[in-house]
Design an enzyme around this catalytic site. Structure first.
Site, PDB file in Angstrom:
ATOM      1  CE1 TYR A 191     -49.463 -21.016 -75.351  1.00 56.23           C
ATOM      2  CE2 TYR A 191     -50.850 -19.350 -76.406  1.00 56.23           C
ATOM      3  CZ  TYR A 191     -50.000 -19.740 -75.380  1.00 56.23           C
ATOM      4  OH  TYR A 191     -49.689 -18.842 -74.385  1.00 56.23           O
ATOM      5  CG  ASP A 199     -51.097 -21.723 -67.082  1.00 57.96           C
ATOM      6  OD1 ASP A 199     -50.954 -20.582 -66.611  1.00 57.96           O
ATOM      7  OD2 ASP A 199     -52.165 -22.127 -67.577  1.00 57.96           O
TER       8      ASP A 199
END
Length: 250
Positions: free
Chosen positions: A110, A51
């Site tokens: 992540y 994003d």
């Protein structure tokens, strides 16, 4: 011919990875540079979609060419000269034509960084955390992520995904030494991630760390399968796509 590209980027200047009208994206910058070098349009497919503002230590993407690339090292150098300082192309390598950067990936990892102390070097790369977070409680709650496969409570509302099923194999807060006072990193690995999932998970774990919900409350949030029940989405600047893995034989 199909090629894999390994790269990294700083997310702040971009509106995410995926091309979108009227917004600068990582995919668009690389495709523009590749197309100029190849003298025809070239599209790239990433292992995932980050994003706006989210960073990538390691992103993998594939692209196809009409003829073999004579010198991949030279192409790496040429691309790095064209894509600007916020994107770094690490390598380009020939792969089997059927190999897919997204669908053949086994796992993604992540990292989310939190720092309680003040730092002139990391304030744009980590979340400014309060000093009194209970990381032990946050880790007890994070253990529950390994016992579920439905992450609807942490999925972006009205997303276009067909399923909210993910298989998390690691979820843990770790103390980070040598980068500042009270620095922590949340490391999470799964076969796939939903849009906004990691930031929503971290935001809900922070609520546990602040004592606003307990571990049982975190479990109840998972079981409700309702995004409105979970915590707020954390800022993107502290999130990093850290690694993507593939089968050894590929």
């Amino acid at each position: 011919m199909r090629y894999f590209m390994t790269l990294s980027y700083r997310g702040a200047p971009f509106h995410g990875w995926q091309c979108q009208p009227g917004a600068l994206t990582v995919q668009e910058v690389i495709e523009t540079a590749l197309s100029r070098l190849m003298s025809y349009p070239v599209k790239i497919t990433g292992a995932g979609r980050t994003d706006a503002g989210v960073n990538a230590r390691k992103m993998v993407a594939h692209f196809d060419t009409a003829e073999p690339i004579a010198d991949t090292d030279r192409m790496v150098n040429s691309l790095n000269a064209m894509v600007g300082r916020d994107i770094a192309i690490e390598k380009i390598e020939r792969v089997p034509d059927e190999l897919h950067a997204r669908f053949d990936a086994l796992s993604r990892t992540y990292h989310y960084y939190a720092m309680a102390g003040k730092s002139p070097f990391f304030h744009t790369l980590a979340w400014k955390a309060p000093r009194n977070l209970d990381y032990e409680a946050m880790n007890r709650a994070a253990d529950l992520l390994l016992t579920t496969d439905d992450f609807t409570s942490f999925a972006k509302l009205h997303a276009d995904t067909k399923t909210n099923i993910c298989h998390v194999t690691h979820a843990r807060w770790h103390r980070v030494e040598g980068v500042g006072d009270e620095a922590w990193v949340f490391v999470i690995t799964a076969d796939r991630f939903l849009r906004n999932m990691v930031r929503a998970v971290v935001g809900t774990l922070v609520e546990v760390g602040r004592g606003k919900i307990d571990v049982e409350g975190f479990k109840a949030i998972i079981e409700r399968r309702d995004r409105c029940a979970a915590g707020t989405s954390m800022p993107g600047h502290a999130l990093y796509l850290w690694n993507v893995t593939y089968p050894n034989n590929l």
